[in-house]
Write a protein that holds these residues in place. Structure first.
Motif, PDB file in Angstrom:
ATOM      1  N   GLU A 104       0.848  -1.079   0.039  1.00 17.20           N
ATOM      2  CA  GLU A 104       0.001   0.002   0.133  1.00 17.20           C
ATOM      3  C   GLU A 104       0.911   1.160   0.119  1.00 17.20           C
ATOM      4  N   LYS A 105       2.053   1.441   0.750  1.00 13.78           N
ATOM      5  CA  LYS A 105       2.880   2.517   0.909  1.00 13.78           C
ATOM      6  C   LYS A 105       3.521   2.573  -0.652  1.00 13.78           C
ATOM      7  N   LEU A 106       3.783   1.499  -1.312  1.00 13.01           N
ATOM      8  CA  LEU A 106       4.639   1.278  -2.442  1.00 13.01           C
ATOM      9  C   LEU A 106       3.512   2.009  -3.497  1.00 13.01           C
ATOM     10  N   MET A 107       2.157   1.858  -3.411  1.00 12.88           N
ATOM     11  CA  MET A 107       1.331   2.289  -4.250  1.00 12.88           C
ATOM     12  C   MET A 107       1.120   3.777  -4.020  1.00 12.88           C
ATOM     13  N   SER A 108       1.074   4.095  -2.702  1.00 12.53           N
ATOM     14  CA  SER A 108       1.053   5.472  -2.517  1.00 12.53           C
ATOM     15  C   SER A 108       2.093   6.490  -3.187  1.00 12.53           C
ATOM     16  N   ARG A 109       3.369   6.122  -3.119  1.00 18.26           N
ATOM     17  CA  ARG A 109       4.470   6.460  -3.479  1.00 18.26           C
ATOM     18  C   ARG A 109       4.360   6.419  -5.070  1.00 18.26           C
ATOM     19  N   LEU A 110       3.898   5.519  -5.654  1.00 16.51           N
ATOM     20  CA  LEU A 110       3.850   5.488  -7.099  1.00 16.51           C
ATOM     21  C   LEU A 110       2.515   6.475  -7.761  1.00 16.51           C
ATOM     22  N   CYS A 111       1.470   6.771  -6.897  1.00 13.85           N
ATOM     23  CA  CYS A 111       0.356   7.619  -7.097  1.00 13.85           C
ATOM     24  C   CYS A 111       0.949   8.875  -7.057  1.00 13.85           C
ATOM     25  N   GLU A 112       1.946   9.149  -6.007  1.00 17.16           N
ATOM     26  CA  GLU A 112       2.408  10.473  -5.967  1.00 17.16           C
ATOM     27  C   GLU A 112       3.190  11.113  -7.135  1.00 17.16           C
ATOM     28  N   ARG A 113       4.165  10.024  -7.464  1.00 22.59           N
ATOM     29  CA  ARG A 113       4.942  10.130  -8.701  1.00 22.59           C
ATOM     30  C   ARG A 113       4.227  10.421  -9.956  1.00 22.59           C
ATOM     31  N   ALA A 114       3.096   9.716  -9.911  1.00 23.39           N
ATOM     32  CA  ALA A 114       2.010  10.005 -11.388  1.00 23.39           C
ATOM     33  C   ALA A 114       1.295  11.246 -10.991  1.00 23.39           C
ATOM     34  N   GLY A 115       1.371  12.008  -9.975  1.00 21.61           N
ATOM     35  CA  GLY A 115       0.522  13.186  -9.896  1.00 21.61           C
ATOM     36  C   GLY A 115      -1.010  12.977  -9.835  1.00 21.61           C
TER      37      GLY A 115
END
Length: 174
Positions: A104-115
């Protein structure tokens, strides 16, 4: 609720690492629960049949049919893992599966990267169901793929999609 198509596209562009593709593509392509994927042993992945056997709620086993892009992602990922780990996705300790919170944390970081807003793996599951049902996939097939005990469970959760399509179909038919 499911992320809109443009957010899914942005998320997938942000997913560049081999492991991350192998983790998130099967979720989006099958509607699997994150826990099912994280507890899947390496042996559950059948490259020839393009399937992944998972254990769902109630210890029920089901076979997920993988899209070729998910198969390729899993093949590439498995090739980078130590042969000694029994899991498709291991945690800090290769003898243990990756923790759901870490995913879940990894997905959160990827969402942040994707804007895009922060989404959860469960919302990828909802995206799968929403996409499949809105494109006319049969309710029983989607229900089975998701590991629901009955199509009525799927219908109750996704009635807003089904209801709209049923009205259109009934209008066209009658």
């Amino acid at each position: 609720s499911a992320p809109p198509a443009e957010h899914i596209a942005a998320f997938l562009k942000a997913v560049t690492k081999t492991r991350d593709k192998a983790l998130f593509l099967p979720l989006l392509d099958t509607g699997a629960r994150i826990s099912e994927l994280l507890t899947a042993p390496r042996a559950a992945f059948n490259t020839q049949a393009a399937t992944l056997t998972v254990i769902g709620k109630g210890d029920k086993q089901r076979v997920l049919h993988l899209h070729p892009r998910a198969v390729q992602a899993l093949i590439a990922h498995v090739a980078t893992r130590p042969a000694s780990t029994p899991w498709l996705f291991h945690g800090h300790d290769p003898r243990e599966p990756m923790d759901r919170r870490a995913a879940e944390k990894l997905m959160s970081r990827l969402c942040e990267r994707a804007g895009i807003p922060h989404y959860t793996p469960r919302q990828l599951r909802h995206a799968y169901a929403t996409i499949m049902l809105s494109r006319g996939a049969p309710l029983p097939a989607v229900s089975r793929s998701m590991g629901h005990a009955s199509p009525s469970i799927t219908a109750n959760v996704y009635w807003h999609i089904l209801g709209e399509q049923e009205i259109i179909d009934a209008h066209d038919k009658y």
